[in-house]
Design a protein around this motif. Structure first.
Motif, PDB file in Angstrom:
ATOM      1  N   ILE A 162      -1.658  -4.592  -5.891  1.00  0.00           N
ATOM      2  CA  ILE A 162      -2.804  -3.947  -6.556  1.00  0.00           C
ATOM      3  C   ILE A 162      -3.111  -2.608  -5.886  1.00  0.00           C
ATOM      4  O   ILE A 162      -3.334  -1.592  -6.542  1.00  0.00           O
ATOM      5  N   ALA A 163      -3.116  -2.605  -4.565  1.00  0.00           N
ATOM      6  CA  ALA A 163      -3.443  -1.366  -3.840  1.00  0.00           C
ATOM      7  C   ALA A 163      -2.412  -0.276  -4.133  1.00  0.00           C
ATOM      8  O   ALA A 163      -2.753   0.904  -4.237  1.00  0.00           O
ATOM      9  N   GLN A 164      -1.154  -0.665  -4.287  1.00  0.00           N
ATOM     10  CA  GLN A 164      -0.121   0.330  -4.579  1.00  0.00           C
ATOM     11  C   GLN A 164      -0.385   1.031  -5.914  1.00  0.00           C
ATOM     12  O   GLN A 164      -0.003   2.169  -6.110  1.00  0.00           O
ATOM     13  N   GLN A 165      -1.050   0.326  -6.835  1.00  0.00           N
ATOM     14  CA  GLN A 165      -1.382   0.917  -8.136  1.00  0.00           C
ATOM     15  C   GLN A 165      -2.499   1.945  -8.042  1.00  0.00           C
ATOM     16  O   GLN A 165      -2.632   2.819  -8.890  1.00  0.00           O
ATOM     17  N   ARG A 166      -3.376   1.790  -7.036  1.00  0.00           N
ATOM     18  CA  ARG A 166      -4.611   2.590  -7.092  1.00  0.00           C
ATOM     19  C   ARG A 166      -4.875   3.428  -5.854  1.00  0.00           C
ATOM     20  O   ARG A 166      -5.895   4.117  -5.792  1.00  0.00           O
ATOM     21  N   ALA A 167      -3.992   3.381  -4.861  1.00  0.00           N
ATOM     22  CA  ALA A 167      -4.228   4.177  -3.650  1.00  0.00           C
ATOM     23  C   ALA A 167      -2.931   4.791  -3.160  1.00  0.00           C
ATOM     24  O   ALA A 167      -1.851   4.226  -3.341  1.00  0.00           O
ATOM     25  N   GLU A 168      -3.053   5.971  -2.538  1.00  0.00           N
ATOM     26  CA  GLU A 168      -1.873   6.608  -1.943  1.00  0.00           C
ATOM     27  C   GLU A 168      -1.709   6.161  -0.491  1.00  0.00           C
ATOM     28  O   GLU A 168      -0.609   5.961  -0.020  1.00  0.00           O
TER      29      GLU A 168
END
Lengths: 415, 415
Positions: free
Chosen positions: B55-61
């Protein structure tokens, strides 16, 4: 049932405040037998909140929101959830009256935007706010339960305890139940404690044993799951007995207690009084002692003797003691403990003298601490400690050592 | 660049500890100009951690992990991330030496599982752990940056400040930059303060104004974004001037300060000394004052006079004062403040007497507080306060009022 806690507030993402609400709710939910699998924090941003809700809907049955129920334009939790679920916001008359009453009570003038706080999601159970204005809500849909709670802990915590808990217990039924108990230890490191119960940790399944270190203390959380055929409490009792047999000398209490609280209880039960002469701790022991309501029964007075002159003039330490041994010494701690109990006419006198750091003092490294304990009718006892860590850690651990020292000396026959 | 902070640890989901790491990192990232959009907490469970990473890979760099780098079987952050990214774990020789050195230094015996801590994800920059054993890591892939930090704040914070910050600044370049400044106010409520600057809040865009209340204080965080053509600091200066013109009398400091710190700085700059006679605050004022390193220059001694007898015998309050006016009185506060400055030979004497609650005392409600301030060469001044809230809140706010009172009286010509 499994749950996710979503805290809404840009102040959390900016690091202005810490998410203590998630901690409080997690603990409460564990006690209710609800598994918390995720915490999420999201800012005051409608799109990102919507996305967080959608993710939580995939992975949790119960979604608890904190924050964003206030009167300002930033506060968009209610609107966003209502929008996601296709529900309307309606005025709750009782919440409106309660808001008006709150303004009367605190003698303040109500502003127009405060009316927004009385809007609730249609069809939800209202959780009354007895410490603020924004009401909480509990909403049940086909697949999920949603609970909306206010952000300020002073409002959220009592609301959850009085109304939120019951609402969740009501829908959670009474299947398998989780019981958990925390054992608290001081004076032993986490690794050393774990080494002594390694086999128990390796075999753990039910109850589980979770060690945790913090603030110079180590805790073990024992968690057992029971069903119709087993009793969680008895399972925990048995495991506790095995642990205490090995590391009981460092054990001081259960769950949400502290060494100062245990000391206060013990002194009250013995009808004993205490006083303190504090140098490096600067009043921390007395401040903690008097943070407990009813402290006046066991504590009358103490002296913060930060300078050598204060030790001599206010606590009657003989100047030659300091000249010969220094203020950071067994001898000085002895005189401080004995003299303060006589000055304050208390059954027990405790003294703290040492080096909090960061600089050394009288040739002693930071972390050198002498704690004197004088109990009426007993010879004075001094403990010489060498600690490492920050100034704050050294001061705070000194106070804890002091408490443990008194508890141990008063209950020595027990151990 | 935008970031997500993922804390790994079941103890967070059980409510055993609070996620202070997320707060610390958020603040640091804001200062680096990195937007934090989400915090996530996930337990020591490999599948759920994998899902949180996806999930974090989808929304954070930038994805920063805290926790799960320790030696035990629970600690699976490294393994899980390496697995997700298809990378191997390799032994870092320097980390291994540092772990061995750590065991030597603390005189403890190294156990086999501690070697696991020297395994790092291949290709990552190692962030040295100078306060513990598990090294941190910083890893760059085509789409993301990953930082792995240890869980204990005493290890994570210094590691981030010394090594993590620089690693992020290095990849973040120098595009638009966020500057932010917190203005701190005491003695005015959040609503009252907002009302006075409502038009500024309504018009806000750059800088933004974010009010926050807590611990009896209100802060305003001013945040400005600058590019090649604008200067964030100048924009904040201008907004600050407008705010101070309206509510300057309640302003006491910037960013991470406190009233006790501001008072300490002021006393040091004036070369003045202070002493305290504390009743309801039980030593809290002195404890806070001495929590600041170097306090011995301005503080020598004080007395915690919790009982009436202690006020009379240790601080020389005349018995007839207490008989006639009670201990919770202007007159008692006056004598305490004057006498303690003479007993401790200090330039300033401050006294706290009142009712911390929950019970009332001498017919006064909880929250009735008298604070006496005696500054050498000035008539003694007593402030009579009526507060509401818990015992802790009343004590803590009394100490803050006391600090503000002295600051205001010492700097009166300024205002």
């Amino acid at each position: 049932m499994n749950a996710e806690i979503i805290a809404v507030g840009s102040e959390l993402l900016l690091g202005q405040i810490v998410n203590t609400n998630a901690r409080f709710l997690s603990k409460q939910l564990a006690d209710l037998g609800v598994n918390v699998f995720y915490h999420t924090v999201v800012g005051d941003n409608s799109d990102r909140l919507k996305s967080a809700i959608a993710i939580a809907q995939q992975r949790a049955e119960l979604i608890i929101f904190t924050g964003g129920l206030g009167p300002t334009k930033d506060d968009l939790t209610k609107d966003t959830i209502a929008g996601q679920l296709g529900k309307k916001l309606v005025l709750d008359e009782e919440a409106m009256r309660s808001i008006e009453w709150y303004y009367e009570k605190t003698n303040r003038v109500m502003t127009e935007n405060n009316r927004r706080q009385a809007l609730v999601i249609e069809g939800s159970l209202i959780l009354k706010n007895e410490n603020g204005m924004a009401p909480g809500m509990f909403l049940t849909t086909a697949d999920h339960k949603y609970m909306l709670l206010p952000g300020p802990p002073s409002e959220m915590e009592p609301m959850f305890l009085k109304y939120g808990q019951a609402a969740i217990a009501g829908v959670n039924g009474n299947q398998s139940r989780i019981e958990s108990r925390v054992l608290r230890f001081f004076g032993i490191g986490e690794a050393a404690l774990e080494a002594k119960i390694e086999d128990l940790i390796d075999q753990q399944s039910n109850p589980t044993i979770a060690p945790l270190a913090g603030d110079g203390e180590v805790t073990l959380r024992l968690t057992a799951r029971s069903d119709a055929n087993s009793n969680a409490e008895a399972m925990i009792d048995k495991m506790e007995a095995e642990i205490i047999a090995r590391v009981g000398e460092f054990f001081y209490g259960y769950n949400e207690t502290s060494l100062i609280l245990e000391l206060s209880k013990l002194l009250k039960s013995r009808d004993m009084t205490i006083s303190a002469a504090e140098s490096l701790t600067g009043g921390m022991f007395q401040q903690e002692l008097t943070s407990v309501s009813g402290a006046s029964n066991l504590f009358q007075a103490g002296i913060v003797c930060y300078s050598n002159e204060a030790k001599i003039e206010l606590v009657n330490v003989r100047p030659e003691i300091i000249e010969k041994h220094g203020a950071v010494s067994k001898e000085c701690a002895e005189e401080l403990a004995v003299n303060i109990s006589s000055i304050a006419k208390s059954d027990i006198g405790i003294s703290f003298t040492g080096v909090a750091g960061p600089d050394s003092l009288e040739g002693h490294q930071a972390g050198t601490v002498f704690i004197g304990v004088h109990i009426k009718g007993q010879p004075v006892h001094v403990e010489h400690l060498r600690m490492s860590g920050s100034r704050t850690a050294i001061r705070s651990r000194s106070v804890k050592y002091g408490c443990q020292l008194i508890i141990n000396r008063l209950t020595e026959t027990r151990k």
